[in-house]
Motif scaffolding. Structure first.
Motif, PDB file in Angstrom:
ATOM      1  N   SER A  14       0.834  -1.193   0.000  1.00 20.83           N
ATOM      2  CA  SER A  14       0.000   0.000   0.000  1.00 20.83           C
ATOM      3  C   SER A  14       0.872   1.248   0.000  1.00 20.83           C
ATOM      4  O   SER A  14       2.017   1.227   0.479  1.00 20.83           O
ATOM      5  N   GLU A  15       0.319   2.344  -0.488  1.00 21.51           N
ATOM      6  CA  GLU A  15       1.051   3.607  -0.503  1.00 21.51           C
ATOM      7  C   GLU A  15       1.319   4.053   0.929  1.00 21.51           C
ATOM      8  O   GLU A  15       0.446   3.981   1.800  1.00 21.51           O
ATOM      9  N   LEU A  16       2.524   4.494   1.196  1.00 15.25           N
ATOM     10  CA  LEU A  16       2.905   4.904   2.541  1.00 15.25           C
ATOM     11  C   LEU A  16       2.364   6.293   2.859  1.00 15.25           C
ATOM     12  O   LEU A  16       2.320   7.172   1.994  1.00 15.25           O
ATOM     13  N   ARG A  17       1.946   6.482   4.090  1.00 14.23           N
ATOM     14  CA  ARG A  17       1.598   7.806   4.579  1.00 14.23           C
ATOM     15  C   ARG A  17       2.892   8.446   5.065  1.00 14.23           C
ATOM     16  O   ARG A  17       3.588   7.890   5.915  1.00 14.23           O
ATOM     17  N   LEU A  18       3.207   9.611   4.537  1.00  9.99           N
ATOM     18  CA  LEU A  18       4.492  10.247   4.854  1.00  9.99           C
ATOM     19  C   LEU A  18       4.288  11.525   5.650  1.00  9.99           C
ATOM     20  O   LEU A  18       3.309  12.256   5.455  1.00  9.99           O
ATOM     21  N   ARG A  19       5.228  11.789   6.545  1.00  7.08           N
ATOM     22  CA  ARG A  19       5.296  13.070   7.243  1.00  7.08           C
ATOM     23  C   ARG A  19       6.759  13.437   7.348  1.00  7.08           C
ATOM     24  O   ARG A  19       7.562  12.658   7.858  1.00  7.08           O
ATOM     25  N   ASP A  20       7.094  14.586   6.822  1.00 11.15           N
ATOM     26  CA  ASP A  20       8.498  15.015   6.755  1.00 11.15           C
ATOM     27  C   ASP A  20       9.348  13.987   6.012  1.00 11.15           C
ATOM     28  O   ASP A  20      10.514  13.749   6.345  1.00 11.15           O
ATOM     29  N   GLY A  21       8.747  13.347   5.024  1.00 17.01           N
ATOM     30  CA  GLY A  21       9.473  12.396   4.199  1.00 17.01           C
ATOM     31  C   GLY A  21       9.622  11.012   4.789  1.00 17.01           C
ATOM     32  O   GLY A  21      10.198  10.121   4.153  1.00 17.01           O
ATOM     33  N   LEU A  22       9.080  10.776   6.001  1.00 16.87           N
ATOM     34  CA  LEU A  22       9.198   9.478   6.653  1.00 16.87           C
ATOM     35  C   LEU A  22       7.819   8.835   6.811  1.00 16.87           C
ATOM     36  O   LEU A  22       6.831   9.539   7.033  1.00 16.87           O
ATOM     37  N   PRO A  23       7.741   7.506   6.685  1.00 16.04           N
ATOM     38  CA  PRO A  23       6.445   6.836   6.838  1.00 16.04           C
ATOM     39  C   PRO A  23       5.957   6.888   8.276  1.00 16.04           C
ATOM     40  O   PRO A  23       6.753   6.771   9.225  1.00 16.04           O
ATOM     41  N   VAL A  24       4.653   7.085   8.445  1.00 19.50           N
ATOM     42  CA  VAL A  24       4.059   7.112   9.779  1.00 19.50           C
ATOM     43  C   VAL A  24       2.809   6.228   9.785  1.00 19.50           C
ATOM     44  O   VAL A  24       2.164   6.025   8.762  1.00 19.50           O
TER      45      VAL A  24
ATOM     46  N   PRO B 188       8.530  11.255  14.890  1.00 22.44           N
ATOM     47  CA  PRO B 188       8.120   9.905  15.280  1.00 22.44           C
ATOM     48  C   PRO B 188       7.423   9.182  14.137  1.00 22.44           C
ATOM     49  O   PRO B 188       6.897   9.806  13.204  1.00 22.44           O
ATOM     50  N   ARG B 189       7.385   7.858  14.230  1.00 22.75           N
ATOM     51  CA  ARG B 189       6.770   7.043  13.180  1.00 22.75           C
ATOM     52  C   ARG B 189       5.313   6.692  13.472  1.00 22.75           C
ATOM     53  O   ARG B 189       4.692   5.963  12.713  1.00 22.75           O
ATOM     54  N   MET B 190       4.778   7.191  14.581  1.00 19.15           N
ATOM     55  CA  MET B 190       3.355   7.020  14.875  1.00 19.15           C
ATOM     56  C   MET B 190       2.717   8.375  15.126  1.00 19.15           C
ATOM     57  O   MET B 190       3.264   9.192  15.873  1.00 19.15           O
ATOM     58  N   LEU B 191       1.580   8.629  14.482  1.00 14.83           N
ATOM     59  CA  LEU B 191       0.846   9.845  14.752  1.00 14.83           C
ATOM     60  C   LEU B 191       0.434   9.857  16.219  1.00 14.83           C
ATOM     61  O   LEU B 191       0.092   8.817  16.783  1.00 14.83           O
ATOM     62  N   ARG B 192       0.457  11.020  16.852  1.00 14.76           N
ATOM     63  CA  ARG B 192       0.132  11.097  18.273  1.00 14.76           C
ATOM     64  C   ARG B 192      -1.240  10.482  18.522  1.00 14.76           C
ATOM     65  O   ARG B 192      -2.245  10.911  17.931  1.00 14.76           O
ATOM     66  N   PRO B 193      -1.327   9.460  19.370  1.00 15.56           N
ATOM     67  CA  PRO B 193      -2.609   8.773  19.563  1.00 15.56           C
ATOM     68  C   PRO B 193      -3.525   9.538  20.506  1.00 15.56           C
ATOM     69  O   PRO B 193      -3.053  10.286  21.371  1.00 15.56           O
ATOM     70  N   PRO B 194      -4.844   9.337  20.393  1.00 19.19           N
ATOM     71  CA  PRO B 194      -5.753   9.923  21.376  1.00 19.19           C
ATOM     72  C   PRO B 194      -5.458   9.361  22.762  1.00 19.19           C
ATOM     73  O   PRO B 194      -4.967   8.234  22.897  1.00 19.19           O
ATOM     74  N   ARG B 195      -5.777  10.109  23.789  1.00 15.69           N
ATOM     75  CA  ARG B 195      -5.480   9.685  25.158  1.00 15.69           C
ATOM     76  C   ARG B 195      -6.184   8.377  25.501  1.00 15.69           C
ATOM     77  O   ARG B 195      -5.637   7.524  26.191  1.00 15.69           O
TER      78      ARG B 195
END
Length: 354
Positions: free
Chosen positions: A119-129, A177-184
């Motif tokens: 699958s297409e990677l989701r990128l943030r600042d050029g890195l997959p997250v 980071p490689r994970m989007l900040r999760p909900p609490r």
């Protein structure tokens, strides 16, 4: 073949005496006419490899992948094909078909994405997250199918946020980071993942985050297949009991950071003394019985300093005290939940496990 993901025993392979109806697999949007007894499935847009030699079916979706890659990485699939290769009851286009009746297709996609990214990677600042739901699916299926490589890699991403290292915690938003900040509220599921995979380093911060949910600690995480998970009874009791401890720790922190006199280098001590008293009264009132003792006051201190006319020297001193107190609390966290710093690998310095 049918692989029951909830079974702890060897996967059951259907016998040749009860063949299943023929299946038809088409691309999304196609509507072929079906004969009596035929079943239609939709080929996954990304995970339909034309040279693949194994078809996995989850829900209404078919995935065509590489059997060798799957069996090499998954002890469950390796065992299934080693003991039942001669008992295949369903085929499609020359490929054996394995049904995963209790797996959501999106969960299977997230698991396969770690194993054979298509699958297409989701990128943030050029890195997959990844987001939390993707990691949750990948870790659970990797654990069920005994795929240690996927479990280890997905856990390494999860541990970037649910970290044992104070420096990594404070720098999470700016450290790519490689994970989007999760909900609490997904902390409940992070606790369950830590228990499932025997990952003690995740537990103190995840349990702390659960405590900050207050009356939402009974929250249930709804999976994509509609099932729900919640804290175990033991972990729920642990969090309920720990809230009082954290509230007392918060009282100590607030007193140490805000109930002070002006800096010895302050040039306007009388004005800053009034400002410090006003700030302390404000914080003490709002922090009463609260448990979010690790949440930073940095932005609030800047606003209060401006609003109450606290000098820059006293503001910097307050910021230094606040950071020192949060670092102290971090080291206390494992003990709050009945663990040791050594057991969880907790540090307050610059060490990193990423």
């Amino acid at each position: 073949m049918t692989l029951d993901s909830h079974s702890a025993e060897r996967p059951h392979v259907s016998g040749s005496g009860s063949p299943k109806p023929a299946i038809v697999i088409v691309a999304r949007g196609e509507s072929p006419e079906l004969s009596d007894g035929q079943e239609k499935f939709i080929s996954h847009t990304d995970f339909w490899l034309t040279d693949g030699n194994l078809i996995l079916i989850a829900g209404d979706t078919a995935f065509r992948v590489y059997q060798g890659l799957l069996t090499r990485n998954s002890a469950v699939f390796a065992d299934m094909f080693a003991t039942a290769a001669a008992d295949v009851t369903e085929m499609f286009d020359g490929c054996p078909v394995v049904r995963l009746p209790q797996v959501h297709p999106d969960d299977l996609r997230d698991f396969l994405q770690y194993l054979m990214p298509c699958s297409e990677l989701r990128l943030r600042d050029g890195l997959p997250v990844s987001d939390f739901s993707e990691l949750h699916a990948a870790i659970h299926l990797a654990h069920k199918y005994q795929c240690s490589s996927v479990e280890t890699r997905a856990l390494s991403v999860l541990k970037q946020y649910y970290t044992p290292h104070f420096v990594e915690y404070t720098r999470y938003s700016t450290s790519r980071p490689r994970m989007l900040r999760p909900p609490r509220d997904v902390a409940i599921t992070a606790v369950n993942i830590a228990r499932l995979t025997d990952t003690p380093s995740v537990l103190p911060f995840a349990l702390y985050r659960v405590c900050t949910l207050e009356d939402q600690m009974k929250y249930r995480y709804r999976r994509r297949d509609g099932s729900v998970e919640h804290l175990s009874a033991d972990d729920f009791r642990l969090c309920v009991g720990s809230r009082d401890t954290l509230a007392k720790v918060m009282e100590v922190l607030v007193d140490a950071v805000f109930n002070t006199r002006p800096s010895s280098r302050c040039k306007i001590a009388e004005q800053c003394m009034r400002a410090l008293r006003d700030i302390f009264d404000n914080v003490e009132l709002n922090a009463l019985y609260e448990c979010d003792v690790l949440d930073s006051y940095e932005d609030a201190i800047a606003n209060w300093a401006a609003g109450f006319k606290l000098c820059r020297i006293c503001e910097k001193a307050m910021l230094a005290r606040e950071l020192a107190q949060r670092r102290r609390v971090w080291k206390l966290l494992p003990g709050v939940f009945g663990m040791t710093v050594e057991e969880c690998g907790f540090t307050t310095g610059a060490e990193s496990s990423w």
